[in-house]
Write a protein that holds these residues in place. Structure first.
Motif, PDB file in Angstrom:
ATOM      1  N   ALA A  95       0.917  -1.317  -0.144  1.00  0.00           N
ATOM      2  CA  ALA A  95      -0.046   0.031   0.017  1.00  0.00           C
ATOM      3  C   ALA A  95       1.081   1.391  -0.153  1.00  0.00           C
ATOM      4  O   ALA A  95       2.057   0.897   0.265  1.00  0.00           O
ATOM      5  CB  ALA A  95      -0.789  -0.031   1.196  1.00  0.00           C
ATOM      6  N   VAL A  96       0.305   2.228  -0.226  1.00  0.00           N
ATOM      7  CA  VAL A  96       1.022   3.689  -0.219  1.00  0.00           C
ATOM      8  C   VAL A  96       0.042   4.694   0.626  1.00  0.00           C
ATOM      9  O   VAL A  96      -1.010   4.668   0.159  1.00  0.00           O
ATOM     10  CB  VAL A  96       1.521   4.102  -1.591  1.00  0.00           C
ATOM     11  N   GLN A  97       0.946   5.153   1.235  1.00  0.00           N
ATOM     12  CA  GLN A  97       0.050   6.617   1.975  1.00  0.00           C
ATOM     13  C   GLN A  97       0.452   7.750   1.472  1.00  0.00           C
ATOM     14  O   GLN A  97       1.657   8.142   1.028  1.00  0.00           O
ATOM     15  CB  GLN A  97       0.406   6.545   3.405  1.00  0.00           C
ATOM     16  N   ILE A  98      -0.689   8.433   1.113  1.00  0.00           N
ATOM     17  CA  ILE A  98      -0.462   9.846   0.332  1.00  0.00           C
ATOM     18  C   ILE A  98      -1.002  11.020   1.086  1.00  0.00           C
ATOM     19  O   ILE A  98      -2.106  11.021   1.649  1.00  0.00           O
ATOM     20  CB  ILE A  98      -1.473   9.748  -0.929  1.00  0.00           C
ATOM     21  N   PHE A  99      -0.124  11.947   1.059  1.00  0.00           N
ATOM     22  CA  PHE A  99      -0.681  13.358   1.673  1.00  0.00           C
ATOM     23  C   PHE A  99      -0.304  14.229   0.523  1.00  0.00           C
ATOM     24  O   PHE A  99       0.720  14.659  -0.092  1.00  0.00           O
ATOM     25  CB  PHE A  99       0.462  13.490   2.912  1.00  0.00           C
ATOM     26  N   THR A 100      -1.372  15.418   0.502  1.00  0.00           N
ATOM     27  CA  THR A 100      -1.177  16.286  -0.375  1.00  0.00           C
ATOM     28  C   THR A 100      -1.675  17.598   0.476  1.00  0.00           C
ATOM     29  O   THR A 100      -2.443  17.725   1.273  1.00  0.00           O
ATOM     30  CB  THR A 100      -2.278  16.102  -1.489  1.00  0.00           C
ATOM     31  N   GLY A 101      -0.865  18.690   0.281  1.00  0.00           N
ATOM     32  CA  GLY A 101      -0.904  19.850   1.043  1.00  0.00           C
ATOM     33  C   GLY A 101       0.101  21.036   0.481  1.00  0.00           C
ATOM     34  O   GLY A 101       0.329  20.997  -1.172  1.00  0.00           O
ATOM     35  N   ARG A 102       0.575  21.814   1.362  1.00  0.00           N
ATOM     36  CA  ARG A 102       1.270  23.075   0.985  1.00  0.00           C
ATOM     37  C   ARG A 102       2.822  22.758   1.708  1.00  0.00           C
ATOM     38  O   ARG A 102       2.986  22.368   2.616  1.00  0.00           O
ATOM     39  CB  ARG A 102       0.723  24.303   1.621  1.00  0.00           C
ATOM     40  N   ALA A 103       3.760  23.156   0.684  1.00  0.00           N
ATOM     41  CA  ALA A 103       5.150  22.674   0.925  1.00  0.00           C
ATOM     42  C   ALA A 103       5.378  23.748   2.103  1.00  0.00           C
ATOM     43  O   ALA A 103       6.401  23.249   2.865  1.00  0.00           O
ATOM     44  CB  ALA A 103       6.056  22.959  -0.277  1.00  0.00           C
ATOM     45  N   ASP A 104       4.820  24.926   2.482  1.00  0.00           N
ATOM     46  CA  ASP A 104       5.272  25.589   3.415  1.00  0.00           C
ATOM     47  C   ASP A 104       4.720  25.442   4.868  1.00  0.00           C
ATOM     48  O   ASP A 104       4.842  26.186   5.905  1.00  0.00           O
ATOM     49  CB  ASP A 104       5.119  27.080   3.057  1.00  0.00           C
ATOM     50  N   SER A 105       3.763  24.362   4.960  1.00  0.00           N
ATOM     51  CA  SER A 105       3.117  23.878   6.269  1.00  0.00           C
ATOM     52  C   SER A 105       3.733  22.634   6.525  1.00  0.00           C
ATOM     53  O   SER A 105       3.998  21.639   5.939  1.00  0.00           O
ATOM     54  CB  SER A 105       1.718  23.772   5.760  1.00  0.00           C
ATOM     55  N   PRO A 106       3.583  22.326   7.820  1.00  0.00           N
ATOM     56  CA  PRO A 106       4.391  20.939   8.328  1.00  0.00           C
ATOM     57  C   PRO A 106       3.238  19.653   7.944  1.00  0.00           C
ATOM     58  O   PRO A 106       2.013  19.854   7.692  1.00  0.00           O
ATOM     59  CB  PRO A 106       4.016  21.208   9.875  1.00  0.00           C
ATOM     60  N   VAL A 107       3.864  18.731   7.669  1.00  0.00           N
ATOM     61  CA  VAL A 107       3.009  17.505   7.199  1.00  0.00           C
ATOM     62  C   VAL A 107       2.853  16.810   8.595  1.00  0.00           C
ATOM     63  O   VAL A 107       3.588  16.158   9.298  1.00  0.00           O
ATOM     64  CB  VAL A 107       3.997  16.533   6.513  1.00  0.00           C
ATOM     65  N   PRO A 108       1.520  16.391   8.774  1.00  0.00           N
ATOM     66  CA  PRO A 108       1.044  15.834   9.907  1.00  0.00           C
ATOM     67  C   PRO A 108       1.700  14.238   9.852  1.00  0.00           C
ATOM     68  O   PRO A 108       1.700  13.777   8.650  1.00  0.00           O
ATOM     69  CB  PRO A 108      -0.271  15.850   9.992  1.00  0.00           C
ATOM     70  N   PRO A 109       1.794  13.508  11.036  1.00  0.00           N
ATOM     71  CA  PRO A 109       1.929  11.908  10.755  1.00  0.00           C
ATOM     72  C   PRO A 109       0.984  11.305  10.230  1.00  0.00           C
ATOM     73  O   PRO A 109      -0.167  11.631  10.474  1.00  0.00           O
ATOM     74  CB  PRO A 109       2.317  11.555  12.229  1.00  0.00           C
ATOM     75  N   PRO A 110       1.179  10.242   9.446  1.00  0.00           N
ATOM     76  CA  PRO A 110       0.161   9.277   8.904  1.00  0.00           C
ATOM     77  C   PRO A 110      -0.632   8.460  10.155  1.00  0.00           C
ATOM     78  O   PRO A 110       0.246   8.244  11.120  1.00  0.00           O
ATOM     79  CB  PRO A 110       0.848   8.557   7.840  1.00  0.00           C
ATOM     80  N   HIS A 111      -1.601   7.818   9.638  1.00  0.00           N
ATOM     81  CA  HIS A 111      -2.141   6.951  10.517  1.00  0.00           C
ATOM     82  C   HIS A 111      -1.228   5.723  10.607  1.00  0.00           C
ATOM     83  O   HIS A 111      -0.535   5.306   9.592  1.00  0.00           O
ATOM     84  CB  HIS A 111      -3.607   6.537  10.312  1.00  0.00           C
ATOM     85  N   ARG A 112      -0.823   5.192  11.646  1.00  0.00           N
ATOM     86  CA  ARG A 112       0.047   4.032  11.740  1.00  0.00           C
ATOM     87  C   ARG A 112      -0.632   2.828  10.886  1.00  0.00           C
ATOM     88  O   ARG A 112      -1.748   2.239  11.070  1.00  0.00           O
ATOM     89  CB  ARG A 112       0.189   3.452  13.169  1.00  0.00           C
ATOM     90  N   ALA A 113      -0.047   2.208   9.942  1.00  0.00           N
ATOM     91  CA  ALA A 113      -0.190   1.049   8.842  1.00  0.00           C
ATOM     92  C   ALA A 113       0.821   0.271   8.937  1.00  0.00           C
ATOM     93  O   ALA A 113       2.134   0.457   9.082  1.00  0.00           O
ATOM     94  CB  ALA A 113      -0.595   1.879   7.558  1.00  0.00           C
ATOM     95  N   ALA A 114       0.501  -1.069   8.410  1.00  0.00           N
ATOM     96  CA  ALA A 114       1.278  -2.407   8.440  1.00  0.00           C
ATOM     97  C   ALA A 114       0.965  -3.164   7.699  1.00  0.00           C
ATOM     98  O   ALA A 114      -0.155  -3.342   7.332  1.00  0.00           O
ATOM     99  CB  ALA A 114       1.635  -2.533   9.965  1.00  0.00           C
ATOM    100  N   GLY A 115       1.831  -4.049   6.922  1.00  0.00           N
ATOM    101  CA  GLY A 115       1.643  -5.135   6.321  1.00  0.00           C
ATOM    102  C   GLY A 115       1.828  -6.307   6.862  1.00  0.00           C
ATOM    103  O   GLY A 115       3.003  -6.429   7.542  1.00  0.00           O
ATOM    104  N   TRP A 116       1.327  -7.268   6.361  1.00  0.00           N
ATOM    105  CA  TRP A 116       1.800  -8.746   6.755  1.00  0.00           C
ATOM    106  C   TRP A 116       0.795  -9.836   5.697  1.00  0.00           C
ATOM    107  O   TRP A 116       0.317  -9.322   4.894  1.00  0.00           O
ATOM    108  CB  TRP A 116       0.953  -8.921   8.356  1.00  0.00           C
ATOM    109  N   GLU A 117       1.336 -11.077   5.729  1.00  0.00           N
ATOM    110  CA  GLU A 117       0.687 -12.025   5.073  1.00  0.00           C
ATOM    111  C   GLU A 117       0.408 -13.496   5.780  1.00  0.00           C
ATOM    112  O   GLU A 117       1.065 -13.553   6.885  1.00  0.00           O
ATOM    113  CB  GLU A 117       1.946 -12.429   3.855  1.00  0.00           C
ATOM    114  N   TRP A 118      -0.567 -14.199   5.476  1.00  0.00           N
ATOM    115  CA  TRP A 118      -1.011 -15.257   6.125  1.00  0.00           C
ATOM    116  C   TRP A 118      -0.931 -16.662   4.588  1.00  0.00           C
ATOM    117  O   TRP A 118      -1.617 -16.126   3.776  1.00  0.00           O
ATOM    118  CB  TRP A 118      -2.343 -15.198   6.288  1.00  0.00           C
ATOM    119  N   ASN A 119      -0.088 -17.458   4.759  1.00  0.00           N
ATOM    120  CA  ASN A 119       0.179 -18.520   3.931  1.00  0.00           C
ATOM    121  C   ASN A 119      -1.331 -19.537   4.052  1.00  0.00           C
ATOM    122  O   ASN A 119      -1.587 -20.041   4.992  1.00  0.00           O
ATOM    123  CB  ASN A 119       1.272 -19.482   4.091  1.00  0.00           C
TER     124      ASN A 119
END
Length: 360
Positions: A95-119
């Motif tokens: 997956a990819v987390q995407i943020f769009t905004g202004r370069a002169d503003s701080p970027v907030p942290p994204p929600h915690r996300a994680a990948g895994w797999e199950w055979n």
């Protein structure tokens, strides 16, 4: 311009979008804390913004590295795009987390996300899962086993207190085929006791090892009240307490192979990590066959349990069939050091100490 308006009206409050790329095309699974059920990327972005975001996703997918793009002009009120990968255990971008905004503003942290797999392959033996470091952090795992080692279902479901959540997950993935998709929410309990609300998206993918379920989980706890989560896990907590007070250990077990799926109480003492976590069977093969014969009548009997030092410990074992787990024949199995007659009294006279509604 339509794309800029769309972005501004998301209402997520944090500006981040989570895009899964497990299928043929990127799909949006969350806008902030809002669930989006795999909407096409073009339903969220338009025009120039769609081109920019899609390009950032392609770059992250091919490189596995985060990307920052500063535009030479503003599109609406946006001149800055950040894209961060969510990696699976094999290093693939899930997956990819995407943020769009202004370069002169701080970027907030994204929600915690994680990948895994199950055979899911039958030839792989017991159901095995692989976790990333981010997955361990998301679920509050204190276990220090090697990062890319395999974990059993009981390792995984130790962090899922609600038995009903496990039943739903097992039933929905039991016969998963290539390309099938599922999503939902579950309550997770960190190893330190903290409760979290986790949303998940999973897709079955054909691999050289057979069908593998690859997933992206993200923490959305702040959308609810933590006290409400405690109430929602109360039934399963009571089930654990009832058995502990009765002096027995209890687990959900695959009765065909003897693998633990979920410990309802604390695990039996002396088990190896593989047996406790569900990667090898709990019982001696001869005794497992005898236990299966007693399931319908719910009669207790004596069985040998494998210990970590290679020895066997004799326990009185009783089984109760549990519905709702797809084709996996699941039973609730209780263990104690009492004789069969006493064990029957500990757990209940012919019935189950936990009503069926708590188990399915």
């Amino acid at each position: 311009m339509r794309g800029a308006v769309r972005v501004e009206q998301r209402g997520s409050g944090d500006g981040w979008i989570l895009v899964e790329i497990l299928g043929d095309a990127p799909t949006v699974i969350a806008e902030g804390i809002k669930q989006r059920q795999c909407r096409p990327l073009g339903n969220v972005y338009r025009g120039r913004m769609l081109t920019l975001v899609a390009g950032a996703i392609d770059t992250v997918k091919s490189s596995g590295q985060p990307v920052q793009v500063t535009l030479g002009e503003t599109v609406g009120d946006i001149d800055f795009v950040v894209a961060k990968p969510v990696l699976g255990p094999g290093g693939d971008v899930l997956a990819v987390q995407i943020f769009t905004g202004r370069a002169d503003s701080p970027v907030p942290p994204p929600h915690r996300a994680a990948g895994w797999e199950w055979n899911l392959s039958v030839s792989a033996g017991p159901r095995r899962t692989r976790w990333t470091r981010e997955f361990r952090n998301l679920y509050g795992v204190a276990d220090t086993r090697p990062e890319h080692g395999y974990f059993g279902l009981a390792d995984l479901y130790r962090r899922v207190p609600r038995i009903s959540d496990i039943a739903v997950l097992m039933e929905r993935v039991d016969n998963a085929r290539d390309g099938e998709f599922l999503s939902g929410e579950l309550i997770a309990r960190h190893d330190d006791g903290m409760l979290r609300l986790v949303r998940f998206v999973r897709r079955a993918v054909e691999t050289p090892e057979g069908v593998v379920l690859r997933g992206v989980d993200h923490d959305v706890t702040h959308k609810t009240d933590v006290g409400e989560l405690a109430i929602r896990v109360m039934d399963s907590d009571i089930a654990s307490t009832v058995h502990a007070v009765a002096g027995v250990h209890a687990a959900l077990v695959d009765s065909q192979h003897g693998y633990a799926i979920k410990w309802i109480t604390a695990p039996l003492a002396g088990l190896s990590a593989a047996a406790e976590g569900g990667q090898i069977g709990l019982l001696h093969d001869e005794d497992l066959a005898d236990v299966r014969q007693r399931i319908t009548a719910r009669l207790p009997g004596v069985a040998r349990v494998a210990l970590s030092d290679g020895s066997w410990s004799r326990h009185t074992v009783r089984t109760f069939p549990v519905p709702g787990y797809g084709s996996t024949p699941v039973v609730m199995m209780t263990f104690s050091g009492a004789c069969p007659e006493q064990h029957a009294q500990q757990v209940g006279g012919g019935g189950c100490a936990v009503p069926d509604c708590q188990l399915a």
